[in-house]
Design a protein around this motif. Sequence first.
Motif, PDB file in Angstrom:
ATOM      1  N   TYR A 120       0.832  -1.214   0.000  1.00  0.00           N
ATOM      2  CA  TYR A 120       0.000   0.000   0.000  1.00  0.00           C
ATOM      3  C   TYR A 120       0.865   1.261   0.000  1.00  0.00           C
ATOM      4  O   TYR A 120       0.488   2.279  -0.605  1.00  0.00           O
ATOM      5  N   ALA A 166      -1.418  -3.934   7.923  1.00  0.00           N
ATOM      6  CA  ALA A 166      -2.026  -3.708   6.604  1.00  0.00           C
ATOM      7  C   ALA A 166      -3.178  -2.718   6.676  1.00  0.00           C
ATOM      8  O   ALA A 166      -3.340  -1.874   5.786  1.00  0.00           O
ATOM      9  N   THR A 169      -1.550   0.831   7.029  1.00  0.00           N
ATOM     10  CA  THR A 169      -0.984   1.413   5.813  1.00  0.00           C
ATOM     11  C   THR A 169      -2.044   1.672   4.761  1.00  0.00           C
ATOM     12  O   THR A 169      -1.906   2.590   3.951  1.00  0.00           O
ATOM     13  N   ARG A 170      -3.116   0.876   4.762  1.00  0.00           N
ATOM     14  CA  ARG A 170      -4.192   1.097   3.788  1.00  0.00           C
ATOM     15  C   ARG A 170      -4.907   2.424   4.045  1.00  0.00           C
ATOM     16  O   ARG A 170      -5.532   2.983   3.143  1.00  0.00           O
ATOM     17  N   LYS A 171      -4.798   2.941   5.249  1.00  0.00           N
ATOM     18  CA  LYS A 171      -5.393   4.231   5.593  1.00  0.00           C
ATOM     19  C   LYS A 171      -4.354   5.359   5.572  1.00  0.00           C
ATOM     20  O   LYS A 171      -4.589   6.436   5.017  1.00  0.00           O
ATOM     21  N   THR A 454      -7.813  -9.756  -2.435  1.00  0.00           N
ATOM     22  CA  THR A 454      -7.459  -8.397  -2.025  1.00  0.00           C
ATOM     23  C   THR A 454      -6.031  -8.037  -2.440  1.00  0.00           C
ATOM     24  O   THR A 454      -5.080  -8.744  -2.112  1.00  0.00           O
ATOM     25  N   ALA A 456      -3.468  -4.249  -3.308  1.00  0.00           N
ATOM     26  CA  ALA A 456      -3.399  -2.803  -3.094  1.00  0.00           C
ATOM     27  C   ALA A 456      -3.994  -2.016  -4.244  1.00  0.00           C
ATOM     28  O   ALA A 456      -4.567  -0.939  -4.040  1.00  0.00           O
ATOM     29  N   GLU A 471     -11.226   1.496   0.107  1.00  0.00           N
ATOM     30  CA  GLU A 471      -9.807   1.597   0.404  1.00  0.00           C
ATOM     31  C   GLU A 471      -9.052   0.834  -0.677  1.00  0.00           C
ATOM     32  O   GLU A 471      -9.542  -0.163  -1.209  1.00  0.00           O
ATOM     33  N   GLY A 472      -7.837   1.276  -0.983  1.00  0.00           N
ATOM     34  CA  GLY A 472      -7.088   0.638  -2.051  1.00  0.00           C
ATOM     35  C   GLY A 472      -7.517   1.149  -3.414  1.00  0.00           C
ATOM     36  O   GLY A 472      -8.523   1.861  -3.554  1.00  0.00           O
ATOM     37  N   GLY A 476      -9.148   4.668  -3.428  1.00  0.00           N
ATOM     38  CA  GLY A 476      -8.759   4.875  -2.044  1.00  0.00           C
ATOM     39  C   GLY A 476      -8.232   6.255  -1.750  1.00  0.00           C
ATOM     40  O   GLY A 476      -8.490   6.811  -0.679  1.00  0.00           O
TER      41      GLY A 476
END
Length: 493
Positions: A120, A166, A169-171, A454, A456, A471-472, A476
């Motif tokens: 991400y 995860a 970092t996705r946020k 799933t 990124a 998200e992603g 995202g």
Amino acid sequence: MKTNNSVIDLIDLSEIKMYINGKWQGAQNGEIFSVINPSTGEVVANIPRGGQIETKHAIESAEQAFKTWSKLTANERASYLLKVHDLMYEYKDQLAEIMSLEMGKPFTEAQGEVGFAASYLQWFAEEGRRVYGETIPPSAANKRLMVIKQPIGVVAAITPWNFPLAMMTRKVAPAMASGCTSIVKPAGQSPISALAFGKLLEMAGVPNGVVNIITGSSGPISDEIFANPTVKKISFTGSTEVGKMLVKKSAAQLKRLSLELGGHAPFIVFEDADIEAAASGALASKFRNTGQTCVCANRIYVQRSIIEKFSALFVEKAKALKVGNSIDPSVQVGPLVSYDGLAKVEEHVNDAVSKGARILCGGKRLEGDLSDGLFYEPTILGEVNSDMLITTDETFGPVAPIIAFDTEEEVIELANKTEYGLAAYFYTQNISRSVRVSEALQFGIIGMNDAVPTVAQAPFGGFKESGMGKEGGHQGISEYLEEKYISMGIEAK
């Protein structure tokens, strides 16, 4: 295998502190809480119990940092993200060990999460360079019309315990890439992973206040986040019940929300499927992270003509899984994260058996050498019907119920009969059926012959009561941007 490097090379477990404005500090009131290793019952570390005072300080720090961070070029922000990305790989084993110790994720699986989390950072480092505006054809000769995109401001991320790196970092990665600054509140079961990530931010030279990490009780921290007008957006991953409460709290200031909530994923196996691939996919989906994922298979529907063959193969694979202390690199299934989680698993199995379900394998808590931990055998239930609690309530544990169906129309109706709509899976080799079923399932993520969809670069988010926002993917970063329309009058000649 693990390296000889110790977790202490990254973060000192004997003296954990919060990360606010680039500094490490304890709670002002001196209070702490303990993180318990669910494999052994031992204390991993004592963590500062921050509250309203620390949260307000973090928000002020993020507000100050936003003034300069938002003005950096996309390339400059990307360079920081890529430095952290590289550090995550450098400290991959230490990060994985922290995860295993604090929330019970098997070490090898935790290593995989580190790589997933790092992806991400890399993706959004690049995506930040692609935040494009647009020009609009004017309706008059003396006007020029354009749209620009700007960072929304200070944002808050409330992250779950089951994917502590995860989900962070996705946020945080899209927030940083877009020019926003952040306050992160990690889950109480797994705060050390988030603080270790803070150490990487410090090592990468990320400016003070760009990311602030607060640990403590959810109530006072959340109250300040939602009451403070400086915070413009909140991203939350957790239960649907809590998500609904946050929607109400956000209404007072109409804060922007992204919510990734509960799931109850169907996993459908049609009679024309590759049964070996389907059984392996069901195993990967159901027992990953000990069944403690919001997208794992919760209801396994198998066409009646192949149910015996599929069940036998699935049971064989489940029995071969190695259960044990999560820090052991050879372990595939670790403990549940809490006593409450273990009790819920036992409740679901007991309810199903009392209503006619048959235990095909597993079905009990592990004792002996593992009795100090929160272990439950990988369990498969046969002869399951819709009257059982496990078919409507998310188990969040290593229990797989198998339900027979006869027709495509029947299973689509059964699969969609839930208030959740996060993820769904199906296995078939019929291309026409693939299209029909993909379009008919009312879920935000579809795994077609794919149990782990799933990535990124793709959007992650659900329908119905499984949340709102994505998200992603390129979607995202949009969650952290405001679109501003500019109409410019000019002298026409």
